[in-house]
Every structure is written in C-alpha cells, then in structure tokens.
Design a protein around this motif. Structure first.
Motif, PDB file in Angstrom:
ATOM      1  N   HIS A 274       0.829  -1.213   0.000  1.00 27.96           N
ATOM      2  CA  HIS A 274       0.000   0.000   0.000  1.00 27.96           C
ATOM      3  C   HIS A 274       0.863   1.263   0.000  1.00 27.96           C
ATOM      4  O   HIS A 274       0.577   2.223  -0.702  1.00 27.96           O
TER       5      HIS A 274
ATOM      6  N   SER B 270      -6.336   1.591   6.158  1.00 20.31           N
ATOM      7  CA  SER B 270      -7.042   0.590   5.346  1.00 20.31           C
ATOM      8  C   SER B 270      -8.152  -0.027   6.180  1.00 20.31           C
ATOM      9  O   SER B 270      -8.474   0.465   7.265  1.00 20.31           O
TER      10      SER B 270
ATOM     11  N   GLY C  62      -3.298   3.070   1.427  1.00 14.72           N
ATOM     12  CA  GLY C  62      -4.385   2.190   1.846  1.00 14.72           C
ATOM     13  C   GLY C  62      -5.737   2.645   1.315  1.00 14.72           C
ATOM     14  O   GLY C  62      -5.875   3.764   0.806  1.00 14.72           O
TER      15      GLY C  62
ATOM     16  N   ASP D 158      -6.787  -2.476  -3.029  1.00 18.47           N
ATOM     17  CA  ASP D 158      -5.935  -3.645  -3.258  1.00 18.47           C
ATOM     18  C   ASP D 158      -5.669  -3.908  -4.739  1.00 18.47           C
ATOM     19  O   ASP D 158      -6.586  -3.910  -5.554  1.00 18.47           O
TER      20      ASP D 158
END
Ligand code: KG4
Ligand code: ZN
Length: 335
Positions: free
Chosen positions: A118, A139, A271, A304
């Motif tokens: 990230h 995140s 994130g 992601d």
C-alpha cells in the motif's frame, strides 16, 4: 539498464489481482478481479467465500496479466506474492499458486507484506517523492503512522489501539443502512451533508502520542444516530459528514504533528481510506500552509492491487531477499 520483470500476485482479502511491473516502476499490466458484488449481499467480506472465489479466478487473472503485458511466463525474473497480513484462507490461495509457478518455472519467489505494498503504491505514481517522509497507512485492517527513512526503511510511530479507520467507516455505514464497502458510501452520503449540523468528538486527538482510537467515535456516532432516530430528526447526510470530518480531523492533525516533530517535508497517504476525497483534500490544504508536500496514489492504486506487490518485490529482488518454497501465509503482521 537491465529490465527486471516481476509478476505480482495479491489475494489477501476480496480482490484477486495479478500485475507485471518492470524495475519496480513501469506497470506493464495490472488486473484486478473484485469480489465486492458477491460480498455486498452479506454486508461484508465472508472469508470462506473469498477463498473459494480466489481459487476459481487466480489462474485466469494471472494469464490475463501476462497477456496484457505481452510476456510469456519464461520471460519473468521473479514471482512476488502477498503472504501477510490478511484473511488466512485467501492468502493461502495466492501463496500456493505463486509457489507452484516459481517451482515449475524455476524462478525466485518473493514474499511481500501487503502494507508495504500500500505504501509503495505512492512510488508507482510519484517516483519523484523525496525522503524522509511521514506515511499514514489507513485501510480496512490498519491505521498506522510511519516515519520513512527511504522507500524500504520504516519506523512505526503509532497505530490504532482498537478499530482501523476503514473498519470504522464500514461499521458506521452498516448501522446507518448504507451498505458495503462503507467508505465510499459514507463519502457519497456526506456530499449532501450540512457542516456543523451535528457534533461528534475528535477522539484521541490530544493523546500525546501518535496512536489512534476509532472505536469511541464509532460508538458516539451510533449513540447520536439512535438518539436522532428516536426524535425523528435522523439525517443520513449530516451524520455521514460529521463522522467523516471527525475521523479525518484526527488523521490529518496527528500526521502533521508527526511531520513537524520529525521535520519532514513530505507526507504520504496509503491504503483504501486514502481514496477518501475529504482526507485527501483536508490533508493537502492543511499541509500546504506548513510547506509540506502531500502525495497519495491514484484511486485505483489506493485499494488492493498487485502492481504495488510487484513494486515492493523488485526491492526485495535487488536485496537478494527471496522466499523458500516452505513459506507460509500469516494472518497478522506489522511493518
Ligand atoms: O486497502 P483496502 O482496499 O483493503 C485492506 O487492505 O483493508 O481498504 C479497504 C477499506 C475499506 O474499509 C473501505 O471502506 C475503505 O478502505 N475505503 C474508503 C474509501 N474507499 C475505500 N474509506 C473511505 N473513503 C473512501 N472513498
Ligand atoms: Zn489492502
């Protein structure tokens, strides 16, 4: 200059992803197969279903990444895979698949920490970043503040003592009936909110350290929401805006306090929650008056993906930091 081509594989949560990146910088392909529509029906990620979907999709996603990069498997220099932290069954799919590829192709295997990924997403978009820097990682599972000496060396300054920022967004969205994933839903609802219509506490703002706590804010939001529901004054947009502002205020102020103490002129956001437009705007605005540059990845690279995993993999490659075929997945991991 020699070109090191690394295949990245990511399956730690609810996205099956594969990407090919050259020299940790040039993205040749970046394929993300999201399971969000599947988990949406359950109001959150169902780990068992996530693992099963990864196993169905991983071979196709990887082939698609190679095809989009215009490469054959034999042209790769290494296989990098997320092995920590994340949902254990989900991680095991990516790890087993990457091991099988490395074994059959006789190529080096590299284990990557998802959180490093990230942070690295910033480097993919902004190679000009100057270190040292302070990085806020926000995140679904983590909220951490780091001092970064350079692109691979970090020191943890503080982290959440309870809920992660993304988790708080997701939980608040759920009890307000906004759906999953909560962050984008709360952000959308907040667009129509009236600033200052409701008041929530800035929890842990003056804690005297760089830790965070969002469980108290979540409870305060829940209590205020119930109270307004009972009095018939519940207002989704106002509530979403005040919750988001309270959370963003704490994230921004603590990050800028750390930047001042450590005398850095660069702040990085990383994130899924770094996709939040209010966080991006507030951080940029308040940093500017202090002469601090703020960087965040493009929306796609905030959440992601496997390009960030291949990117970190390149630096492990340069350091000769390879994994054995006996590596395991780990559900928990810090930096
Ligand atoms: O980094 P990520 O994709 O997965 C983890 O490693 O956790 O982050 C997912 C989290 C979720 O909690 C989601 O609600 C949050 O990031 N998120 C956002 C936004 N987009 C995603 N939170 C606030 N505002 C957004 N726009
Ligand atoms: Zn993530």
């Amino acid at each position: 200059m020699e070109e090191i081509k690394i295949l990245g594989i990511e399956s730690s949560c609810d996205e099956t992803a594969a990407a090919v990146v050259v020299n940790g910088q040039r993205i040749l392909s970046d394929i993300v197969n999201t399971q969000v529509p599947i988990h949406q029906q359950f109001g959150g990620v169902v780990p068992e279903i996530a693992s099963r979907k990864h196993i169905e999709n991983i071979a196709q996603v990887t082939s698609a990444a190679l095809k989009a990069a215009g490469l054959s498997f034999t042209e790769l220099d290494a296989i990098a895979v997320t092995n920590r932290p994340g949902l254990i069954g989900a991680l095991l799919v990516g790890v087993s698949f990457a091991k099988a590829l490395a074994y059959s192709l006789q190529k080096p295997l590299i284990a990557v920490n998802h959180l490093h990924g990230h942070i690295y997403a910033n480097m993919l978009d902004h190679p000009e970043i100057e270190y040292p820097a302070v990085c806020l990682v926000v995140s679904g599972g983590h909220t951490s503040l780091l001092y970064m000496k350079d692109v691979t060396e970090y020191q943890l300054l503080g982290e959440t003592i309870d809920d992660a920022a993304g988790e708080a967004f997701d939980k608040v969205a759920r009890f307000m009936g906004l759906g999953y994933p909560g962050g984008p839903k709360v952000q959308k609802a907040a667009e129509n909110g009236k600033a200052g219509a409701l008041q929530l506490p800035r929890v842990y703002l003056n804690s005297g350290n760089y830790d965070f706590s969002f469980s108290g804010l979540k409870t305060a939001t829940m209590n205020l929401w119930r109270k307004t529901e009972q009095t018939g004054t519940a207002h989704v947009a106002d509530m979403a805006l005040e919750f988001q502002t309270a959370l963003v205020d704490v994230l921004v102020e603590k990050t800028l306090q750390a930047a001042a103490e450590y005398q850095v002129k660069t702040v990085l956001l990383a994130g899924g929650v770094a996709a939040n437009t209010a966080l991006r705007a507030t951080m940029t605005e308040r940093a500017k008056v202090r002469n601090i540059a703020v960087y965040f990845p493009s929306f796609h690279l905030c959440t992601d993906n496997a390009a960030m995993i291949a990117g970190v993999g390149y630096h492990h490659f340069l350091q000769g930091d390879f994994a054995g075929l006996d590596i395991n997945a780990q559900s928990q991991a810090a930096f």
